[in-house]
Design a protein around this motif. Structure first.
Motif, mmCIF file in Angstrom:
data_model
loop_
_atom_site.group_PDB
_atom_site.id
_atom_site.type_symbol
_atom_site.label_atom_id
_atom_site.label_comp_id
_atom_site.label_asym_id
_atom_site.label_seq_id
_atom_site.Cartn_x
_atom_site.Cartn_y
_atom_site.Cartn_z
ATOM 1 N N LEU A 45 19.389 9.203 4.051
ATOM 2 C CA LEU A 45 20.310 9.427 5.123
ATOM 3 C C LEU A 45 20.980 9.010 6.063
ATOM 4 O O LEU A 45 19.965 8.151 6.582
ATOM 5 C CB LEU A 45 21.000 11.209 4.882
ATOM 6 C CG LEU A 45 21.196 11.959 3.565
ATOM 7 C CD1 LEU A 45 21.003 13.571 4.669
ATOM 8 C CD2 LEU A 45 22.273 11.692 2.578
ATOM 9 N N GLY A 46 22.455 7.995 6.113
ATOM 10 C CA GLY A 46 22.918 7.680 7.264
ATOM 11 C C GLY A 46 22.475 8.738 8.432
ATOM 12 O O GLY A 46 22.600 10.319 8.258
ATOM 13 N N THR A 47 22.874 8.595 9.576
ATOM 14 C CA THR A 47 22.442 9.352 10.596
ATOM 15 C C THR A 47 23.322 10.075 11.078
ATOM 16 O O THR A 47 23.417 11.192 11.108
ATOM 17 C CB THR A 47 22.588 8.278 11.825
ATOM 18 O OG1 THR A 47 21.649 6.829 12.057
ATOM 19 C CG2 THR A 47 22.095 9.110 13.316
ATOM 20 N N THR A 48 24.894 9.347 10.501
ATOM 21 C CA THR A 48 25.799 10.608 11.243
ATOM 22 C C THR A 48 25.734 11.748 10.331
ATOM 23 O O THR A 48 25.702 13.291 9.806
ATOM 24 C CB THR A 48 27.232 10.153 10.763
ATOM 25 O OG1 THR A 48 27.683 8.774 11.815
ATOM 26 C CG2 THR A 48 27.959 10.831 10.827
ATOM 27 N N GLN A 49 25.469 11.744 8.872
ATOM 28 C CA GLN A 49 25.373 12.361 7.510
ATOM 29 C C GLN A 49 24.133 13.599 7.832
ATOM 30 O O GLN A 49 24.408 14.602 7.866
ATOM 31 C CB GLN A 49 25.032 11.720 6.578
ATOM 32 C CG GLN A 49 26.261 11.391 5.837
ATOM 33 C CD GLN A 49 25.778 10.006 4.262
ATOM 34 O OE1 GLN A 49 25.076 9.676 4.462
ATOM 35 N NE2 GLN A 49 27.214 10.076 3.415
#
Length: 413
Positions: A45-49
């Motif tokens: 997952l991306g950092t924001t997610q």
């Protein structure tokens, strides 16, 4: 006077109470704090997610903690305790079966709600289920077993899926333990000598103890974040099976030590020892990385000591009846834990170390809190929720105020 008619004996209810505390800690430590994070990394997952997912967990847990006084109206909150374990079970299963972000957010929120609800119910039930003898040792045993099991190499190094499955088993065991019949001693309400319910009392020394807990959680969260984000420190502290077995034994031994101290009215001594060990560990980690294995001894011991103290003191902040003042103290207690943890982790995100001024400020907080003495009769700060002279309905002998019934006078600090 010591009650020798059976209150000192270990009952099935005592075992279930210790077991419930242990399995809830196992779910929290093994999967919510470790396995689920590994699962998110596994899904790339991306950092924001990932932040959305973890924010949902934190918000659900925090909201549940604040709502606790309104949720708990029974002295034995068995139904909400079962619900807490059940929600955790469903949420963990969903997180293992899902890859879509909305479902991961939902499962994270479920874990935050479930673990928090179970924890609160265990706190609310601590007085009648643990009774008045050796509360510290029972809390220490439950907490120490959870930490020890979570540090066993074949679980500590297991895949997220294996950690999730182990946590599902723990949730099922937690539900099963709620069906253990309550013995007479833990089922009856605490009463005064005249048979009337003992009025709720304010937690002894609440503000100083709250300040110390805040400082310890702040330091602990920062130190843990530094260790976990620094591969060399993590490897030197937990990187081999020998270190993991050592940490497992340290967790259990330190938790039992904390329980032993608390049973003797030494709550503040336990917290001071935790502070000294955490600062010792941080200093070694940051200035002598080669001594990280020794530093981890201090950190592991400190974490177990203050965790036991935290759970042993928590019932003082959550009364069985709808008392606004006690519930206000519970909210402050909850805020201190969450804010301290958030500040500790956030502080090191960009710095990657714990600043010296933070340790100094924490030390000033701890030192100042130790100088504050509560006005009025001295009492055991370990178990401030014990009334001065109580007995369980149906029992013929009064129980001493001291956590270890049979001592002629409480030992205060």
């Amino acid at each position: 006077m010591r009650n020798t008619t059976g209150s000192a004996a270990v009952t099935l209810q005592d075992v279930a109470s210790v077991g419930g505390l242990a399995v809830n800690h196992i779910v929290l430590l093994l999967y919510v704090q470790l396995g689920f994070i590994d699962r998110l990394q596994q899904l790339a997952l991306g950092t924001t997610q990932a932040r959305y997912v973890l924010a949902a967990m934190g918000l659900a847990g925090f909201t549940t903690s604040l709502a606790a006084p309104g949720l708990l109206r029974a002295r034995h909150p068995v139904t909400p305790l079962r619900l807490g374990f059940g929600v955790s079970f469903v949420a963990i299963a969903l997180s293992l079966a899902s890859e879509a972000l909305p479902l991961l957010v939902l499962s994270a929120a479920g874990m935050g709600l479930g673990v928090s609800l179970s924890y609160i119910c265990l706190v609310a039930a601590a007085r009648p289920s643990f009774r008045v003898e050796r509360v510290g040792m029972k809390v220490g045993l439950g907490t120490g077993l959870a930490y020890a099991i979570g540090s066993v190499p074949w679980l500590f190094l297991a895949s997220p899926e294996a950690k999730g499955l182990a946590s599902l088993v723990a949730c099922a065991l937690g539900v099963g333990m709620t069906f253990v019949p309550r013995d007479a001693a833990s089922s009856e309400r605490l009463t005064t000598e005249g048979g009337e319910p003992e009025p709720e009392k304010e937690p002894a020394g609440f503000w100083p103890i709250l300040a110390i807990f805040f400082a310890l959680i702040w330091l602990d969260s920062g130190a843990f974040a530094v260790i976990m984000s620094t591969p060399t420190l993590k490897a030197a502290s937990w990187g081999t099976e020998l270190l993991q077995w050592r940490n497992s034994a340290l967790h259990l031994g330190s938790a039992l030590l904390g329980g032993w101290l608390i049973d003797r009215g030494r709550l503040r001594s336990t917290l001071v020892l935790s502070y000294v060990l955490i600062v010792f560990a941080i200093q070694l980690l940051q200035h002598s990385p080669s001594l990280a294995p020794l530093a981890s001894v201090g950190y592991v011991s400190a974490a177990s000591l203050y965790t036991v103290a935290l759970f042993a003191y928590a019932p003082a902040c959550l009364g069985p009846r709808r008392d606004t003042r006690l519930h206000g103290r519970w909210i402050l207690f909850t805020l201190a834990a969450w804010v301290g943890s958030t500040l500790g982790i956030g502080m090191v995100q960009d710095l990657h170390f714990v600043p010296s001024w933070v340790m100094v400020v924490a030390g000033l907080v701890v030192g100042s809190a130790l100088l504050v003495r509560e006005e009025g009769p001295k009492s055991s700060t370990a178990l401030p929720w014990l009334p001065s002279s109580v007995k369980f309905s149906g029992e013929s002998q009064a129980v001493s105020r001291t956590p270890m019934a049979g001592h002629s006078s409480p030992r205060s600090e």
